[in-house]
Design a protein around this motif. Structure first.
Motif, PDB file in Angstrom:
ATOM      1  N   GLU A  15       0.837  -1.205   0.000  1.00 46.02           N
ATOM      2  CA  GLU A  15       0.000   0.000   0.000  1.00 46.02           C
ATOM      3  C   GLU A  15       0.870   1.253   0.000  1.00 46.02           C
ATOM      4  N   GLU A  16       2.105   1.110   0.451  1.00 42.44           N
ATOM      5  CA  GLU A  16       3.005   2.257   0.622  1.00 42.44           C
ATOM      6  C   GLU A  16       4.020   2.309  -0.507  1.00 42.44           C
ATOM      7  N   ARG A  17       4.429   3.524  -0.863  1.00 42.07           N
ATOM      8  CA  ARG A  17       5.466   3.702  -1.881  1.00 42.07           C
ATOM      9  C   ARG A  17       6.845   3.475  -1.285  1.00 42.07           C
ATOM     10  N   ALA A  18       7.067   3.964  -0.065  1.00 42.83           N
ATOM     11  CA  ALA A  18       8.352   3.816   0.617  1.00 42.83           C
ATOM     12  C   ALA A  18       8.164   2.834   1.771  1.00 42.83           C
ATOM     13  N   VAL A  19       8.893   1.719   1.727  1.00 46.56           N
ATOM     14  CA  VAL A  19       8.687   0.636   2.684  1.00 46.56           C
ATOM     15  C   VAL A  19      10.043   0.155   3.198  1.00 46.56           C
ATOM     16  N   ASP A  20      10.087  -0.203   4.485  1.00 51.92           N
ATOM     17  CA  ASP A  20      11.298  -0.806   5.044  1.00 51.92           C
ATOM     18  C   ASP A  20      11.527  -2.152   4.355  1.00 51.92           C
ATOM     19  N   ALA A  21      12.766  -2.437   4.007  1.00 52.21           N
ATOM     20  CA  ALA A  21      13.093  -3.708   3.359  1.00 52.21           C
ATOM     21  C   ALA A  21      12.596  -4.896   4.182  1.00 52.21           C
TER      22      ALA A  21
END
Length: 79
Positions: A15-21
């Motif tokens: 759902e997010e563009r920037a995500v923790d690996a």
């Protein structure tokens, strides 16, 4: 909007563009794209045909990078 990404050939969505690996690795584990729990075995996401890699704690911009190979990191696992 959903962001599509692939790990070891399997397709997933965020759902997010920037995500923790770490989030991407957990999804890959749940979806059987990787065989070991990434919280117990340190994994690294590698962008094919580049020097770009991500590990837990690093933010992945899915609009820039969305195809990965995941493999256990060499060396000691980390928490």
């Amino acid at each position: 909007m959903k962001y599509e990404f692939k790990v070891n050939g399997e397709t997933f969505f965020s759902e997010e563009r920037a995500v923790d690996a770490a989030v991407l690795l957990r999804q890959a584990f749940k979806g059987k794209a990787i065989g070991q729990d990434p919280d117990k075995t340190g994994y690294e996401l590698t962008v094919p045909e580049s020097d770009v890699t991500f590990v837990s704690g690093q933010t992945v911009e899915l609009d820039k990078y969305n195809v990965f190979r995941a493999a256990p990191k060499k060396g000691a696992p980390f928490a």
